[in-house]
Enzyme design. Sequence first.
Site, short mmCIF file in Angstrom:
data_model
loop_
_atom_site.label_atom_id
_atom_site.label_comp_id
_atom_site.label_asym_id
_atom_site.label_seq_id
_atom_site.Cartn_x
_atom_site.Cartn_y
_atom_site.Cartn_z
CE LYS A 36 -12.23 78.48 66.87
NZ LYS A 36 -13.06 78.03 67.97
CD GLU A 56 -15.84 72.05 65.05
OE1 GLU A 56 -14.61 72.03 65.09
OE2 GLU A 56 -16.48 73.10 64.95
N GLY A 93 -12.67 75.09 72.23
CA GLY A 93 -11.97 76.12 72.99
C GLY A 93 -11.79 75.74 74.45
CG ASN A 120 -12.08 77.86 62.40
OD1 ASN A 120 -11.98 78.95 61.85
ND2 ASN A 120 -13.12 77.54 63.17
CB SER A 131 -9.98 71.09 73.01
OG SER A 131 -10.78 72.17 73.40
CG HIS A 148 -17.92 76.91 63.84
ND1 HIS A 148 -17.98 77.39 65.14
CD2 HIS A 148 -16.75 76.23 63.73
CE1 HIS A 148 -16.87 77.02 65.78
NE2 HIS A 148 -16.12 76.31 64.95
CD GLU A 183 -16.22 79.52 67.91
OE1 GLU A 183 -15.70 80.02 66.89
OE2 GLU A 183 -15.57 78.82 68.73
C1 PEP Z 1 -13.39 75.08 66.20
O1 PEP Z 1 -13.85 76.14 66.61
O2 PEP Z 1 -13.71 74.65 65.09
C2 PEP Z 1 -12.49 74.37 67.09
C3 PEP Z 1 -12.39 73.10 66.94
O3 PEP Z 1 -11.83 75.11 68.03
P1 PEP Z 1 -10.75 74.58 69.13
O4 PEP Z 1 -9.81 73.65 68.42
O5 PEP Z 1 -10.09 75.82 69.62
O6 PEP Z 1 -11.54 73.86 70.15
#
Ligand code: PEP
Length: 251
Positions: free
Chosen positions: A11, A167, A173, A9, A212, A95, A97
């Site tokens: 983003k 998630e 992040g 992803n 992460s 998601h 975000e």
């Molecule tokens: C995400 O936003 O789907 C995600 C898992 O981000 P990160 O791996 O940066 O935590």
Amino acid sequence: MKFPLIIANWKLNGNKYFVNVFLKKLCYKLNKKKLYNIAIAPPLVYLHTSIKEIKNTNITICAQNVDVNLSGAFTGDVSISMLKDIGVKYVLIGHSERRIYHNETDFEILKKFINVKKNNLIPILCIGETLEEKKKNKTKEICFNQINLIIKNLGIKVFKNCVIAYEPVWAIGNKVSANFKDVQKIHKFIRSTISLYDKKISKQIIIQYGGSVNYKNAKELLMQQDIDGLLIGNSSLNINNFLKIIKILKN
Ligand code: PEP
């Protein structure tokens, strides 16, 4: 056999050069490896060029979002039929975000889910608790409610050919990912929730973890029985780090 579904992803990152270099290298490295399940979720404007780059490979493309509306006077939006038209396979829905920065509501998430299914694309329903909810021991309750939104409105069968991405919001992040043992417990809970309604679907459904993930923690996560894949943000922006995660799949 189910191969782990690994999704990058990106983003709001990248440019033409990045997309080109990343995907050329990925295609080259995966050339001899036929059995994998890898998708890229580029920013909207790079979907089309990404689709061209991955042509003749088994890599697929995921959209990071879709509008709730199907067509009409909705300036700046992109519909599910447009995503289907250019060859997208997966669509991220709910998601954190988007829930946080765009105030995406349950109603919109449900509507998007319906549109994706109606168009025979695969929804990736993102669920997970905030840090506050975790501290209050509400992880299972939150996950249950987010899944139940779909089940109570559409029935369990819609989860056939669908992905759930667990998630935890606090792990996205971040420098530290959730502990793999805790993740496994939640994934098991998610699968057993689905299995209360339909055993077959609970076995088929892909439950990804995201938050992460990096090449150091990916192996332990992927070794867990109920972790069927990874949704990777930050660590998917560097092709060499991403390839290190892919390499784990070979072992
Ligand atoms: C995400 O936003 O789907 C995600 C898992 O981000 P990160 O791996 O940066 O935590």
